[in-house]
Design an enzyme around this catalytic site. Structure first.
Site, mmCIF file in Angstrom:
data_model
loop_
_atom_site.group_PDB
_atom_site.id
_atom_site.type_symbol
_atom_site.label_atom_id
_atom_site.label_comp_id
_atom_site.label_asym_id
_atom_site.label_seq_id
_atom_site.Cartn_x
_atom_site.Cartn_y
_atom_site.Cartn_z
ATOM 1 N N GLY A 251 0.769 -1.234 0.000
ATOM 2 C CA GLY A 251 0.000 0.000 0.000
ATOM 3 C C GLY A 251 0.800 1.284 0.000
ATOM 4 O O GLY A 251 0.322 2.298 -0.483
ATOM 5 N N ASP A 252 2.021 1.277 0.534
ATOM 6 C CA ASP A 252 2.820 2.511 0.590
ATOM 7 C C ASP A 252 4.291 2.155 0.470
ATOM 8 O O ASP A 252 5.105 2.504 1.319
ATOM 9 C CB ASP A 252 2.539 3.272 1.881
ATOM 10 C CG ASP A 252 3.148 4.677 1.879
ATOM 11 O OD1 ASP A 252 3.527 5.149 0.794
ATOM 12 O OD2 ASP A 252 3.254 5.287 2.951
ATOM 13 N N PHE A 253 4.656 1.467 -0.601
ATOM 14 C CA PHE A 253 6.041 1.053 -0.802
ATOM 15 C C PHE A 253 6.868 2.273 -1.201
ATOM 16 O O PHE A 253 6.549 2.973 -2.151
ATOM 17 C CB PHE A 253 6.119 -0.016 -1.894
ATOM 18 C CG PHE A 253 7.483 -0.619 -2.040
ATOM 19 C CD1 PHE A 253 7.853 -1.713 -1.273
ATOM 20 C CD2 PHE A 253 8.401 -0.092 -2.929
ATOM 21 C CE1 PHE A 253 9.116 -2.270 -1.397
ATOM 22 C CE2 PHE A 253 9.661 -0.631 -3.057
ATOM 23 C CZ PHE A 253 10.019 -1.730 -2.286
#
Length: 673
Positions: A251-253
């Site tokens: 989701g937030d790499f």
């Protein structure tokens, strides 16, 4: 007790990095070292030196005369907190192994915080208003007192079940390229707020800090850098592949979520789970991801494909120490990547002064960034930056590329396969005498969520997949609409219905009309040769779908005297939003045969963004010549009523617009007047 603790996510780097220069010693950094960086420079240097010697032994093309610097190079230990190894030392209160919960009351953050330490240890007072935190995480801050790290948790408006699910997911995922979970704590704040603390193993630094080190850009270590980048790509792909295979989306790499660990004379890169979700495609986080994929930007959804988009941009930043796209401009990906698609739009954007502005292009952006990136990675990056998620490769597909097959020459065999995920641990937490048991479980899932698979136009269909939406004013008793299929009600927009003129921004003129009991916001693009480009089209989609709770409809195409007019509209509550874009493209090309008029149903938006403008004009000409007006039930459409006047640019404009309201917000109307 020594060492520091990392809470929930990597320690945050300072907001500004030292200035860069090009001195005689090579490109490096000057200035004060970031004080709060959780970084052990001596340990980094040890890995660099050892790895370089191993590289030199294997890469015979390096001249012997260039190897003398190995003995002359003296590592400098940077000031700040130095961590050695990968061990984690923390307060006994938080040493929960293998997996337990501890309920602890904390004081509000604006007051002095008392951390009650187990086994008779004295209380340590931390003043959050005056004491400076040595590290800040998403849900906790860390303070140093007498060389010991202390945790101050931030109350969160979250249920105990949500906290438990997050910790359960982290505890059950185990892989050599995922940051290892050590324990969890669920707490209740005295005022009823819920907090969670997740304890993970601590590496040397995160990727953003790693590439800011002088060693990373020093010419002496060029060969180490080349190998390390390749290993970084493989390690992170391996971690993402494991997550995706078990139905988990990161989701937030980004660089701050990749942690660097020393292993003998080498580095291992591990992915910190952060705020991963167990859903195949999930609502976007409360704060936007650093690298937002197109489907996240315009629909508010995050899936595995968004992880691959973020992976490519994060790896590019590691290669070049700069971002590929400019921040704050949602049209950037479309201006740069539009020409990469099949039969891309060959029209020109028009600036405020009327001069044509060509799309930038992928290769042009690489040249503008003045970076020499490994060609093997550029090929993979181009695949991952496909505008449509269904065209992006998976992490598993990238891992089999020859680029990663030769790493064993230096680093030895690949990591052992991770253990099979077992049954959920029998863990429960009791909050206010109400017992909650987590029902979360790791499960296999398809490579792509069916809500995004095989979609021609992902924006409209992805939003529709979230849930059925019915414009309320269409079906209100005594309202405009009729529930019977096929019945439509016309609304005419004219100068008489204009309530206010909002203004012009980004070449979009915005007006607000009132007609038929609904507020109608009309966006118009007017100008000399107002040819549509992918950037313009997607900017209007952004305007029309800036909020996930709004349902987007892409409605009607019609042919004027010399112009093709595209409308994009959306409905929310009692408000109809419509956008108009003009195309001054003559219809000269004959349409291909093969359409069945009796069953014709054409998605012109899908054709436009996937096949290009020329092919779309063929379809429109065929529709015009055949006088086809195919409108399914529930259609919402816009058509020009009086395309007779000409504006000062010499193109046809319209004084009035008719809006036809039907029963199905997602169905397109095609045809001509």
């Amino acid at each position: 007790m020594s060492g520091k603790v990392e809470i929930n996510e990597p320690l945050i780097v300072a907001t500004s990095a030292p200035l860069r220069c090009n001195c005689t010693g090579g490109s490096h950094f000057h200035g004060k070292t970031i004080a709060n960086r959780a970084l052990g420079s001596s340990q980094l240097m040890k890995c660099y030196s050892g790895l370089l010697k191993r590289c030199v032994r294997r890469e015979k093309y390096i001249p012997v005369s260039d190897r003398g610097f190995l003995d002359a190079y003296t590592p400098q230990t940077a000031p700040g907190i130095v961590f050695t190894g990968s061990s984690l030392v923390t307060d006994s209160t938080l040493m929960m192994a293998p997996f337990n919960f501890h309920r602890q009351h904390v004081l509000p953050l604006e007051e002095n915080f008392g951390l009650e330490r187990a086994r008779g240890d004295v209380t340590v007072d931390i003043r959050t208003d005056t004491d400076e935190a040595v590290a800040r995480g998403l849900r906790s801050d860390m303070y140093e007192r007498d060389a010991v790290g202390h945790i101050v948790s931030k109350p969160q408006k979250r249920t105990t079940g949500e906290m438990l699910d997050e910790l359960m997911m982290t505890a059950r995922l185990s892989h050599g390229n995922l940051v290892r979970f050590l324990g969890g704590v669920a707490c209740e704040e005295t005022r009823g707020g819920k907090i969670t603390v997740k304890m993970v193993e601590l590496g040397l630094c995160n990727l953003d800090e790693f590439i800011a080190e002088p060693h990373w850009i020093a010419p002496k270590f060029a060969i180490v850098r080349q190998y390390t980048l390749c290993k970084l790509e493989r390690d992170t792909l391996s971690g993402l592949e494991y997550l995706h295979m078990h139905g988990v989306v990161h989701g937030d790499f980004r660089g701050a979520k990749v942690i660097v660990f020393p292993t003998a004379d080498d580095f291992t890169f591990k992915v910190n789970l952060g705020e991963s979700t167990s859903l195949g495609i999930a609502p976007a986080l409360s704060r936007a991801p650093y690298h937002r994929a197109p489907e996240t930007e315009f629909t508010g959804l995050i899936g595995r494909e968004a992880d691959m988009w973020a992976w490519a941009l994060t790896m590019y930043r590691a290669h070049t120490c700069k971002d590929f796209f400019k921040k704050g401009d949602p049209s950037e990906p479309y201006r740069v990547l539009g020409p990469m698609d099949n039969d891309a739009l060959d029209s020109r954007r028009t600036g405020r002064d009327g001069d044509p502005v060509n799309p930038e292009g992928f290769g042009t952006r690489l040249e503008k960034n003045a970076t020499a990136v490994d060609g093997g990675f550029i090929g993979l990056m181009g695949k991952c930056l496909a505008l449509y998620p269904q065209f992006r490769p998976t992490a598993r597909e990238l891992l089999v590329y020859p680029r990663y097959a030769t790493l064993h020459r230096i680093s030895g065999p690949g990591p052992a396969p991770p253990p099979v995920i077992g049954a959920a641990p029998a863990v429960r937490v009791v909050s206010n005498a109400v017992e909650f048991r987590s029902r979360w479980g790791v499960r296999p899932s398809p490579a792509m969520d069916p809500r995004l698979e095989a979609r021609t136009s992902w924006g409209k269909n992805a939003v529709r997949a979230v849930g059925d939406f019915t414009p309320s004013f269409l079906y209100r008793e005594g309202g405009l609409g009729d529930t019977r299929p096929g019945n439509k009600r016309a609304i005419t927009l004219s100068r008489g219905t204009l309530r206010s003129y909002v203004g012009t921004e980004n070449r979009l003129t915005t007006e607000i009309h009132r007609s038929g009991g609904a507020d109608i916001v009309l966006h118009k693009v007017v100008g000399r040769r107002p040819d549509i480009s992918r950037a313009n089209l997607e900017y209007v989609m952004k305007v029309s779908n800036g909020f996930p709770e709004w349902y987007i409809t892409i409605d009607h195409y019609t042919v004027g005297v010399t112009n093709v007019h595209l409308y994009v509209g959306y409905i929310t509550d009692d408000i109809v939003y419509a956008s108009a874009i003009g195309l001054s493209c003559p219809l000269r090309v004959d349409i291909l045969k093969g359409f069945e008029k009796s069953t014709l149903r054409v998605d012109l938006m899908g054709i436009l963004v996937t096949r290009g403008l020329a092919y779309t004009l063929r379809v429109i000409r065929h529709l015009k010549s055949a006088s086809i007006y195919e409108a399914g039930p529930h259609a919402v459409g816009l058509v020009f009523v009086n395309p007779s006047s000409r504006n000062r640019f010499g193109t046809v404009s319209c004084d009035s617009v008719k809006l036809e309201l039907g029963d199905e917000p997602s169905q397109l109307i095609t045809g001509s007047r």
